[in-house]
Design a protein around this motif. Structure first.
Motif, PDB file in Angstrom:
ATOM      1  N   GLU A 387       0.814  -1.220   0.000  1.00  0.00           N
ATOM      2  CA  GLU A 387       0.000   0.000   0.000  1.00  0.00           C
ATOM      3  C   GLU A 387       0.845   1.266   0.000  1.00  0.00           C
ATOM      4  O   GLU A 387       0.369   2.349  -0.368  1.00  0.00           O
ATOM      5  N   ASN A 388       2.116   1.158   0.409  1.00  0.00           N
ATOM      6  CA  ASN A 388       3.011   2.321   0.487  1.00  0.00           C
ATOM      7  C   ASN A 388       4.355   1.990  -0.159  1.00  0.00           C
ATOM      8  O   ASN A 388       5.400   1.986   0.519  1.00  0.00           O
ATOM      9  N   PRO A 389       4.377   1.725  -1.439  1.00  0.00           N
ATOM     10  CA  PRO A 389       5.622   1.285  -2.087  1.00  0.00           C
ATOM     11  C   PRO A 389       6.744   2.311  -2.038  1.00  0.00           C
ATOM     12  O   PRO A 389       7.919   1.947  -1.979  1.00  0.00           O
ATOM     13  N   CYS A 390       6.387   3.600  -2.046  1.00  0.00           N
ATOM     14  CA  CYS A 390       7.420   4.636  -2.016  1.00  0.00           C
ATOM     15  C   CYS A 390       8.235   4.561  -0.725  1.00  0.00           C
ATOM     16  O   CYS A 390       9.457   4.742  -0.720  1.00  0.00           O
ATOM     17  N   GLU A 391       7.551   4.255   0.407  1.00  0.00           N
ATOM     18  CA  GLU A 391       8.247   4.157   1.688  1.00  0.00           C
ATOM     19  C   GLU A 391       9.139   2.922   1.732  1.00  0.00           C
ATOM     20  O   GLU A 391      10.209   2.936   2.348  1.00  0.00           O
ATOM     21  N   ALA A 392       8.687   1.821   1.103  1.00  0.00           N
ATOM     22  CA  ALA A 392       9.503   0.608   1.048  1.00  0.00           C
ATOM     23  C   ALA A 392      10.815   0.887   0.325  1.00  0.00           C
ATOM     24  O   ALA A 392      11.896   0.503   0.783  1.00  0.00           O
ATOM     25  N   VAL A 393      10.734   1.589  -0.805  1.00  0.00           N
ATOM     26  CA  VAL A 393      11.939   1.912  -1.576  1.00  0.00           C
ATOM     27  C   VAL A 393      12.806   2.915  -0.820  1.00  0.00           C
ATOM     28  O   VAL A 393      14.038   2.770  -0.758  1.00  0.00           O
ATOM     29  N   HIS A 394      12.163   3.926  -0.252  1.00  0.00           N
ATOM     30  CA  HIS A 394      12.904   4.974   0.450  1.00  0.00           C
ATOM     31  C   HIS A 394      13.721   4.407   1.605  1.00  0.00           C
ATOM     32  O   HIS A 394      14.893   4.764   1.799  1.00  0.00           O
ATOM     33  N   THR A 395      13.107   3.510   2.392  1.00  0.00           N
ATOM     34  CA  THR A 395      13.796   2.964   3.569  1.00  0.00           C
ATOM     35  C   THR A 395      14.705   1.796   3.203  1.00  0.00           C
ATOM     36  O   THR A 395      15.897   1.797   3.529  1.00  0.00           O
ATOM     37  N   ASN A 396      14.138   0.791   2.532  1.00  0.00           N
ATOM     38  CA  ASN A 396      14.893  -0.440   2.296  1.00  0.00           C
ATOM     39  C   ASN A 396      15.991  -0.286   1.253  1.00  0.00           C
ATOM     40  O   ASN A 396      17.025  -0.961   1.341  1.00  0.00           O
ATOM     41  N   VAL A 397      15.781   0.604   0.270  1.00  0.00           N
ATOM     42  CA  VAL A 397      16.793   0.767  -0.778  1.00  0.00           C
ATOM     43  C   VAL A 397      17.701   1.960  -0.479  1.00  0.00           C
ATOM     44  O   VAL A 397      18.908   1.804  -0.288  1.00  0.00           O
ATOM     45  N   TYR A 398      17.107   3.168  -0.402  1.00  0.00           N
ATOM     46  CA  TYR A 398      17.926   4.363  -0.176  1.00  0.00           C
ATOM     47  C   TYR A 398      18.561   4.353   1.217  1.00  0.00           C
ATOM     48  O   TYR A 398      19.715   4.777   1.383  1.00  0.00           O
ATOM     49  N   GLY A 399      17.819   3.875   2.224  1.00  0.00           N
ATOM     50  CA  GLY A 399      18.381   3.787   3.572  1.00  0.00           C
ATOM     51  C   GLY A 399      19.571   2.856   3.621  1.00  0.00           C
ATOM     52  O   GLY A 399      20.613   3.174   4.221  1.00  0.00           O
ATOM     53  N   THR A 400      19.448   1.705   2.950  1.00  0.00           N
ATOM     54  CA  THR A 400      20.571   0.754   2.893  1.00  0.00           C
ATOM     55  C   THR A 400      21.759   1.370   2.172  1.00  0.00           C
ATOM     56  O   THR A 400      22.917   1.201   2.584  1.00  0.00           O
ATOM     57  N   ARG A 401      21.488   2.092   1.083  1.00  0.00           N
ATOM     58  CA  ARG A 401      22.573   2.741   0.344  1.00  0.00           C
ATOM     59  C   ARG A 401      23.332   3.722   1.233  1.00  0.00           C
ATOM     60  O   ARG A 401      24.572   3.763   1.220  1.00  0.00           O
ATOM     61  N   ASN A 402      22.587   4.506   2.028  1.00  0.00           N
ATOM     62  CA  ASN A 402      23.236   5.475   2.920  1.00  0.00           C
ATOM     63  C   ASN A 402      24.162   4.780   3.916  1.00  0.00           C
ATOM     64  O   ASN A 402      25.313   5.188   4.117  1.00  0.00           O
ATOM     65  N   VAL A 403      23.649   3.727   4.552  1.00  0.00           N
ATOM     66  CA  VAL A 403      24.432   3.018   5.573  1.00  0.00           C
ATOM     67  C   VAL A 403      25.644   2.342   4.936  1.00  0.00           C
ATOM     68  O   VAL A 403      26.743   2.348   5.502  1.00  0.00           O
ATOM     69  N   ALA A 404      25.462   1.756   3.730  1.00  0.00           N
ATOM     70  CA  ALA A 404      26.559   1.063   3.047  1.00  0.00           C
ATOM     71  C   ALA A 404      27.627   2.042   2.563  1.00  0.00           C
ATOM     72  O   ALA A 404      28.832   1.795   2.719  1.00  0.00           O
ATOM     73  N   ASP A 405      27.205   3.153   1.977  1.00  0.00           N
ATOM     74  CA  ASP A 405      28.170   4.144   1.476  1.00  0.00           C
ATOM     75  C   ASP A 405      29.028   4.712   2.604  1.00  0.00           C
ATOM     76  O   ASP A 405      30.243   4.892   2.458  1.00  0.00           O
ATOM     77  N   MET A 406      28.393   4.982   3.721  1.00  0.00           N
ATOM     78  CA  MET A 406      29.142   5.528   4.854  1.00  0.00           C
ATOM     79  C   MET A 406      30.076   4.474   5.464  1.00  0.00           C
ATOM     80  O   MET A 406      31.152   4.798   5.974  1.00  0.00           O
ATOM     81  N   ALA A 407      29.681   3.203   5.363  1.00  0.00           N
ATOM     82  CA  ALA A 407      30.556   2.131   5.847  1.00  0.00           C
ATOM     83  C   ALA A 407      31.844   2.093   5.035  1.00  0.00           C
ATOM     84  O   ALA A 407      32.943   1.915   5.582  1.00  0.00           O
ATOM     85  N   VAL A 408      31.719   2.286   3.721  1.00  0.00           N
ATOM     86  CA  VAL A 408      32.903   2.318   2.859  1.00  0.00           C
ATOM     87  C   VAL A 408      33.733   3.556   3.153  1.00  0.00           C
ATOM     88  O   VAL A 408      34.959   3.490   3.283  1.00  0.00           O
ATOM     89  N   LYS A 409      33.069   4.700   3.253  1.00  0.00           N
ATOM     90  CA  LYS A 409      33.781   5.966   3.468  1.00  0.00           C
ATOM     91  C   LYS A 409      34.570   5.965   4.771  1.00  0.00           C
ATOM     92  O   LYS A 409      35.687   6.507   4.826  1.00  0.00           O
ATOM     93  N   TYR A 410      34.022   5.341   5.815  1.00  0.00           N
ATOM     94  CA  TYR A 410      34.685   5.365   7.123  1.00  0.00           C
ATOM     95  C   TYR A 410      35.357   4.029   7.458  1.00  0.00           C
ATOM     96  O   TYR A 410      35.544   3.685   8.620  1.00  0.00           O
ATOM     97  N   ALA A 411      35.697   3.278   6.405  1.00  0.00           N
ATOM     98  CA  ALA A 411      36.576   2.094   6.497  1.00  0.00           C
ATOM     99  C   ALA A 411      36.084   1.047   7.493  1.00  0.00           C
ATOM    100  O   ALA A 411      36.851   0.522   8.307  1.00  0.00           O
ATOM    101  N   VAL A 412      34.802   0.722   7.430  1.00  0.00           N
ATOM    102  CA  VAL A 412      34.265  -0.376   8.246  1.00  0.00           C
ATOM    103  C   VAL A 412      34.836  -1.692   7.732  1.00  0.00           C
ATOM    104  O   VAL A 412      34.976  -1.888   6.520  1.00  0.00           O
ATOM    105  N   ASP A 413      35.184  -2.616   8.642  1.00  0.00           N
ATOM    106  CA  ASP A 413      35.762  -3.905   8.228  1.00  0.00           C
ATOM    107  C   ASP A 413      34.710  -4.802   7.581  1.00  0.00           C
ATOM    108  O   ASP A 413      34.940  -5.343   6.494  1.00  0.00           O
ATOM    109  N   LYS A 414      33.576  -4.987   8.265  1.00  0.00           N
ATOM    110  CA  LYS A 414      32.534  -5.872   7.751  1.00  0.00           C
ATOM    111  C   LYS A 414      31.166  -5.219   7.878  1.00  0.00           C
ATOM    112  O   LYS A 414      30.867  -4.577   8.888  1.00  0.00           O
ATOM    113  N   PHE A 415      30.355  -5.425   6.841  1.00  0.00           N
ATOM    114  CA  PHE A 415      29.003  -4.898   6.811  1.00  0.00           C
ATOM    115  C   PHE A 415      28.080  -6.093   6.573  1.00  0.00           C
ATOM    116  O   PHE A 415      28.132  -6.728   5.513  1.00  0.00           O
ATOM    117  N   ILE A 416      27.245  -6.419   7.565  1.00  0.00           N
ATOM    118  CA  ILE A 416      26.354  -7.574   7.454  1.00  0.00           C
ATOM    119  C   ILE A 416      24.937  -7.067   7.271  1.00  0.00           C
ATOM    120  O   ILE A 416      24.359  -6.436   8.166  1.00  0.00           O
TER     121      ILE A 416
END
Length: 548
Positions: A387-416
């Motif tokens: 019923e709210n596909p925009c929120e699914a994409v915003h959180t599950n896709v863009y939110g994951t991208r934010n967390v993953a990109d910052m993990a790379v930028k700040y040299a995280v060892d492992k991202f699970i």
């Protein structure tokens, strides 16, 4: 009334002062030596002067004090005394006689070798038996007093493996720590007359024998010694209890008791999660603990059902710091209070924020510099996301991208990344959004491994199916419907699902974090599928109700 109050007060005392026990033991020990002297005098027809008797009294007192201090017989809590305690008493009695003999030979000429030999034997046995009988008397009196007060408690039978039951058979363990009175031990098989410790062992073979037993002794509950026993007996004893409306309880594990999760006075009942149709997957947590020791760990979605259980398990691994990140205020407050109570020595920091806000995510990486990230934050309710596909994409896709990109930028060892089996050939918006998130993480990981993108972060994805008891799962929904008196609604009678428990799912995530080298997707073995309709029937029976 005053006598009953005094008895109640005595039974509530944790233990008698050890110095009282010490002086009572000393009195009995010295009395044994004087009695031995009197017996020698009678047997050998000898008279001893008051001076000799006083000398024997003084030497026996000094030797007894030394032996009791060496063997520490007075330090044990008497009501918890076991067979090993008699060995300590025997050691003290032997040591006392061994010290007295050379002292007597040096200090007095009033005794012959025959007197020494006979006196030492009598003194040893008198001291040993009197001290042992004294303890047995105290245990018997204590048991009688407690039984007279706790006779109004509900009766309980213990069921477990022969190896697990003896740990419970200390006569005062459950009596002091539970709201139930143990009536005996329950076993399956032909009837045999036997006892274990202080309890009778009852044997049953079928429902009729079980019904007669619980009716005769007015049994209100069965205590299973561990979760494995419940699963093994889910088609026999659990069924007997369900039909007879007998409560089923589980003894908390040592970890739960030490972690403060459970008080014995409120023994947990058997839940539908405990009847999962397979053994839980066993994992070597020692290697995982070594790999996480001294690390800074970030958990997104830390207030959710999976994230919060991850945090509980991570608190056992001697982390340098645990960072909890979530946007849900009240659940975050609750998990914070829980961790503060159960793990006061663990350094953790709850942080409010939204993974969709890139600047907030970066500020957390910048401040804490995590070495390992567990990404559990997501929208996961299938109908809502439809019923709210925009929120699914915003959180599950863009939110994951934010967390993953910052993990790379700040040299995280492992991202699970914690994903779902619904991402496999997705047929709904939620599954599709999680698959998109997986694809982004995998692409980033492959780019780093091939040198096309700078960074050192290793990305690992984990997938599993339905988690029993998690937020939004079928179990809490069924419980709510049961509380309202039913009915339990099932979409289709033939629908099947794979299930695992929340702690098991989180242990598998930790195992994947330890095993993963990067670029992998771990798909967990969920065991045998379960019909949702069968699950509903079992829950109705566990609630003491009749399906249909």
């Amino acid at each position: 009334m005053k006598i009953k109050f005094l008895i109640l007060k005595l039974t509530r005392e944790k233990y008698i002062n050890r110095w009282i026990i010490f002086f009572i033991d000393l009195f009995f020990s010295v009395s044994s030596t004087i009695t031995s002297l009197a017996l020698i005098s009678y047997i050998l027809d000898r008279d001893y002067s008051n001076h000799t008797i006083f000398k024997v009294f003084l030497i026996s007192s000094i030797c007894s004090i030394v032996c009791f201090f060496i063997c520490k017989t007075y330090k044990g809590v008497i009501r918890h005394s076991a067979f090993t305690e008699t060995g300590r008493i025997a050691m003290a009695s032997s040591l006392k006689v061994a010290i007295i003999l050379p002292i007597f030979s040096l200090m007095t000429e009033a005794f012959s070798f025959r007197c020494f030999l006979l006196g030492s034997v009598i003194d040893f046995f008198l001291t040993f038996f009197i001290l042992t009988i004294f303890r047995a008397f105290l245990i018997t009196v204590y048991t009688f007093m407690v039984s007279s007060i706790t006779s109004r408690k509900d009766k309980l039978l213990i069921f477990g493996h022969e190896k697990s039951s003896p740990a419970l058979l200390n006569d005062s363990f459950l009596r002091e720590n539970s709201a139930y009175q143990v009536e005996g031990i329950l076993r399956f098989g032909p009837r045999v007359s036997m006892r274990m410790a202080a309890y009778n062992v009852f044997f049953v073979s079928n429902q009729a024998e079980f019904n007669r037993l619980v009716n005769h002794y007015n049994v209100k509950a069965i205590l299973f010694t561990d979760y494995k026993v419940v699963k093994e007996e889910s088609e026999r004893l659990v069924r007997f209890c369900e039909k007879k409306k007998i409560r089923m309880l589980i003894l908390p594990s040592i970890d739960e008791l030490q972690g403060g999760k459970m008080q014995l006075r409120t023994l947990p009942e058997v839940r539908i999660e405990d009847l999962l149709g397979r053994d839980e997957i066993c994992i070597n947590m020692t290697e995982i603990a070594n790999s996480l020791k001294g690390k800074v760990v970030l958990v997104t979605g830390a207030a959710g059902s999976i994230g919060s259980e991850l945090c509980r398990q991570l608190c056992h691994f001697s982390l340098k710091q645990l960072v909890l990140f979530d946007s849900a205020e009240t659940p975050m407050h609750n998990i914070r209070l829980e961790l503060e109570e159960k793990f006061p020595d663990v350094e953790f920091t709850p942080v409010m924020g939204d993974i969709r806000m890139i600047h907030r995510v970066e500020s957390i990486y910048q401040r804490f510099r995590p070495q390992i990230v567990f990404h559990a934050a997501a929208y996961k309710h299938v109908p809502l996301m439809e019923e709210n596909p925009c929120e699914a994409v915003h959180t599950n896709v863009y939110g994951t991208r934010n967390v993953a990109d910052m993990a790379v930028k700040y040299a995280v060892d492992k991202f699970i990344m914690i994903s779902t089996d619904k991402a496999v050939n997705p047929t709904n918006v939620m599954g599709a959004s999680k698959r998109l998130a997986e694809m982004y993480v995998q692409s980033l990981s492959i780019a780093i491994s091939k040198g096309k993108h700078s960074g050192k972060t290793r990305f690992i994805t984990t997938r599993f199916g339905n988690v029993l008891g998690s937020n939004g799962s079928v179990i809490p929904r069924f419980r709510e419907q049961l509380a309202k008196g039913g009915p339990l609604t099932v979409t289709h009678p033939e629908i099947i699902r794979y299930f695992m428990t929340i702690p098991e799912a989180c242990r598998l995530v930790l195992e994947a974090a330890f095993m993963g080298k990067g670029n992998e997707i771990f798909v967990f073995d969920m065991g045998t599928p379960v019909k949702i309709a069968d699950l509903a029937y079992r829950m109705i029976e566990l609630a003491g109700l009749v399906p249909g």
